[in-house]
Design an enzyme around this catalytic site. Structure first.
Site, PDB file in Angstrom:
ATOM      1  N   ASP A  14      -9.731 -10.765  11.076  1.00  0.00           N
ATOM      2  CA  ASP A  14      -9.605 -10.404   9.661  1.00  0.00           C
ATOM      3  C   ASP A  14      -8.340  -9.585   9.451  1.00  0.00           C
ATOM      4  O   ASP A  14      -8.093  -8.584  10.158  1.00  0.00           O
ATOM      5  CB  ASP A  14     -10.815  -9.571   9.211  1.00  0.00           C
ATOM      6  CG  ASP A  14     -12.079 -10.410   9.085  1.00  0.00           C
ATOM      7  OD1 ASP A  14     -11.991 -11.652   9.225  1.00  0.00           O
ATOM      8  OD2 ASP A  14     -13.153  -9.815   8.851  1.00  0.00           O
ATOM      9  N   ASN A 188     -26.291 -16.774  -1.587  1.00  0.00           N
ATOM     10  CA  ASN A 188     -26.191 -15.796  -2.671  1.00  0.00           C
ATOM     11  C   ASN A 188     -26.285 -16.561  -3.989  1.00  0.00           C
ATOM     12  O   ASN A 188     -26.512 -17.781  -3.995  1.00  0.00           O
ATOM     13  CB  ASN A 188     -24.913 -14.946  -2.539  1.00  0.00           C
ATOM     14  CG  ASN A 188     -23.639 -15.747  -2.741  1.00  0.00           C
ATOM     15  OD1 ASN A 188     -23.652 -16.850  -3.287  1.00  0.00           O
ATOM     16  ND2 ASN A 188     -22.522 -15.207  -2.286  1.00  0.00           N
ATOM     17  N   GLY A 229     -30.672  -6.657  -4.641  1.00  0.00           N
ATOM     18  CA  GLY A 229     -31.459  -6.924  -3.432  1.00  0.00           C
ATOM     19  C   GLY A 229     -31.608  -8.410  -3.191  1.00  0.00           C
ATOM     20  O   GLY A 229     -30.630  -9.154  -3.225  1.00  0.00           O
ATOM     21  N   THR A 253     -17.317  -6.212   2.700  1.00  0.00           N
ATOM     22  CA  THR A 253     -17.137  -7.308   3.661  1.00  0.00           C
ATOM     23  C   THR A 253     -18.222  -7.252   4.746  1.00  0.00           C
ATOM     24  O   THR A 253     -18.488  -6.184   5.298  1.00  0.00           O
ATOM     25  CB  THR A 253     -15.740  -7.205   4.330  1.00  0.00           C
ATOM     26  OG1 THR A 253     -14.760  -7.105   3.306  1.00  0.00           O
ATOM     27  CG2 THR A 253     -15.452  -8.421   5.201  1.00  0.00           C
ATOM     28  N   ALA A 254     -18.820  -8.411   5.009  1.00  0.00           N
ATOM     29  CA  ALA A 254     -19.838  -8.582   6.060  1.00  0.00           C
ATOM     30  C   ALA A 254     -21.220  -8.047   5.680  1.00  0.00           C
ATOM     31  O   ALA A 254     -22.126  -8.053   6.519  1.00  0.00           O
ATOM     32  CB  ALA A 254     -19.400  -7.986   7.399  1.00  0.00           C
ATOM     33  N   ALA A 255     -21.409  -7.625   4.429  1.00  0.00           N
ATOM     34  CA  ALA A 255     -22.746  -7.151   4.020  1.00  0.00           C
ATOM     35  C   ALA A 255     -23.766  -8.275   4.174  1.00  0.00           C
ATOM     36  O   ALA A 255     -24.866  -8.068   4.701  1.00  0.00           O
ATOM     37  CB  ALA A 255     -22.717  -6.661   2.583  1.00  0.00           C
ATOM     38  N   GLY A 256     -23.391  -9.477   3.739  1.00  0.00           N
ATOM     39  CA  GLY A 256     -24.302 -10.625   3.856  1.00  0.00           C
ATOM     40  C   GLY A 256     -24.588 -10.955   5.315  1.00  0.00           C
ATOM     41  O   GLY A 256     -25.720 -11.283   5.684  1.00  0.00           O
ATOM     42  N   ASP A 257     -23.568 -10.852   6.159  1.00  0.00           N
ATOM     43  CA  ASP A 257     -23.748 -11.144   7.594  1.00  0.00           C
ATOM     44  C   ASP A 257     -24.692 -10.126   8.227  1.00  0.00           C
ATOM     45  O   ASP A 257     -25.527 -10.455   9.075  1.00  0.00           O
ATOM     46  CB  ASP A 257     -22.397 -11.099   8.320  1.00  0.00           C
ATOM     47  CG  ASP A 257     -21.402 -12.075   7.720  1.00  0.00           C
ATOM     48  OD1 ASP A 257     -21.841 -13.103   7.173  1.00  0.00           O
ATOM     49  OD2 ASP A 257     -20.195 -11.803   7.778  1.00  0.00           O
TER      50      ASP A 257
HETATM   51  O1  RIB Z   1     -18.567 -12.445   5.693  1.00  0.00           O
HETATM   52  C1  RIB Z   1     -17.383 -11.761   5.998  1.00  0.00           C
HETATM   53  C2  RIB Z   1     -16.497 -12.617   6.853  1.00  0.00           C
HETATM   54  O2  RIB Z   1     -16.104 -13.763   6.117  1.00  0.00           O
HETATM   55  C3  RIB Z   1     -15.203 -11.960   7.276  1.00  0.00           C
HETATM   56  O3  RIB Z   1     -15.325 -11.269   8.483  1.00  0.00           O
HETATM   57  C4  RIB Z   1     -14.227 -13.122   7.318  1.00  0.00           C
HETATM   58  O4  RIB Z   1     -13.729 -13.394   8.595  1.00  0.00           O
HETATM   59  C5  RIB Z   1     -14.958 -14.299   6.720  1.00  0.00           C
HETATM   60  O5  RIB Z   1     -15.401 -15.172   7.688  1.00  0.00           O
END
Ligand code: RIB
Length: 321
Positions: A14, A188, A229, A253-257
């Protein structure tokens, strides 16, 4: 029960710029900060699950370059088994150009991905999973690798009744042969609308979106709703689970992950859906208070401590995770 999760998915470097305003066409503006850090939805989800106590194998592909070496080392240092991360002879490591805009109206991100080696994964690369897949308690997939790879891996998993979670991000139509192999789908609002053509922007929209996804053949549906939520349905019951305020938003960034990694870890460990959703919301709530993708994902101790501070009983999580 210690879960063993397989993530087949993307690995990126990133490249993140923060600014109070980003430019339009033909314009130049000053930014505030620049940083590089490991990302990729697949890698982030794998790292989150490992930091929460799951055993995790990751299958993905990087380039034969410094970014590839660096992100693989980070993923490994987070406790993920990187034995199945392959190196492309031809394509560079995938990158994500991330713009974080912070101003008086809040913090939001925009992400542009150049897929690189992520799209170099071949059917041959995943063929060994045909039998091996039965070792796993859950398989997690996203949309940052070729769709045919997702379809093949999901087909292998379905043959042995291994639950499959699809995080359909970035947004794209999901082929019916993939949908029919899914145990969980977690779009989402935008992704849900692109899949079923209904916007989940009010209660009836949410219910109709859920129904449409069940009718397409997915057993369990989670619609993530940002600050609101999420809504979960196993087709019998709908559970609404609120987001949890763990501090001010520094970088979404990455909250969903983080949410997906935590939910899958909890469910694979035998925690019920309601408690898994609370755990996932708390985990993602911490992630947004920190800068970056992989680096922002909290450990189990951090999540449990934050839950306890908010009066949430953590006994079962401590026993099972
Ligand atoms: O969900 C966030 C991610 O989406 C980031 O880390 C980026 O690399 C993209 O894949």
């Amino acid at each position: 029960m210690k879960s063993k999760i397989l993530v087949v998915g993307s690995i990126n470097m990133d490249l993140t710029v923060t600014a109070s305003r980003f430019c339009g066409a033909g314009e130049t503006v000053f930014g505030n900060t620049f940083s590089t850090a490991q990302g990729g939805k697949g890698a982030n989800q794998a790292i989150q699950a490992a930091r929460l106590g799951a055993r995790v194998d990751m299958l993905g592909k990087v380039g034969n370059d410094d970014f590839g070496k660096s992100v693989t080392a980070t993923i490994s240092a987070s406790g993920v088994n990187t034995q199945y991360i392959l190196v492309s002879d031809t394509a560079p490591t995938g990158i994500a150009d991330i713009q974080i805009q912070k101003n008086n109206s809040g913090t939001e991100n925009r992400i542009t991905i150049v897929t690189g080696a992520n799209f170099d994964i071949t059917l041959n690369d995943v063929a060994f999973l045909e039998e091996k897949i039965r070792e796993y308690s859950m398989v997690i997939l996203q949309h940052e690798i070729p769709m045919e790879i997702n379809c093949r891996v999901a087909e292998y998993a379905a043959k042995y009744n291994v639950p499959v979670m699809l995080n359909p991000a970035p947004s794209a139509k999901v082929p019916s042969e993939l949908i029919s192999c899914l145990t969980y789908i977690s779009p989402n609002e935008h992704e849900a609308k692109d899949i079923v053509g209904i916007a989940p922007d009010d209660e009836s929209g949410i219910n109709n979106t859920i129904k449409a996804l069940h009718n397409m053949g997915v057993k369990n549906v989670i619609i993530t709703l940002g600050k609101e939520g999420c809504a979960f349905s196993d087709s019998q019951t709908i559970i609404r689970s609120k987001s949890v305020n763990m501090g001010s938003v520094v970088d979404p960034t990455a909250a969903g992950d983080s949410f997906i990694g935590a939910f899958c870890t909890a469910v694979s460990a035998g925690i019920d859906y309601k408690k898994a959703l609370i755990f996932a919301n708390c985990t993602a709530g911490i992630t947004v208070t920190r800068k970056g993708a992989g680096v922002s994902l909290p450990t189990l101790d951090e999540v449990l401590a934050a839950m306890e501070q908010r009066g949430i009983d953590t006994k079962e999580y401590k026993e099972k995770l």
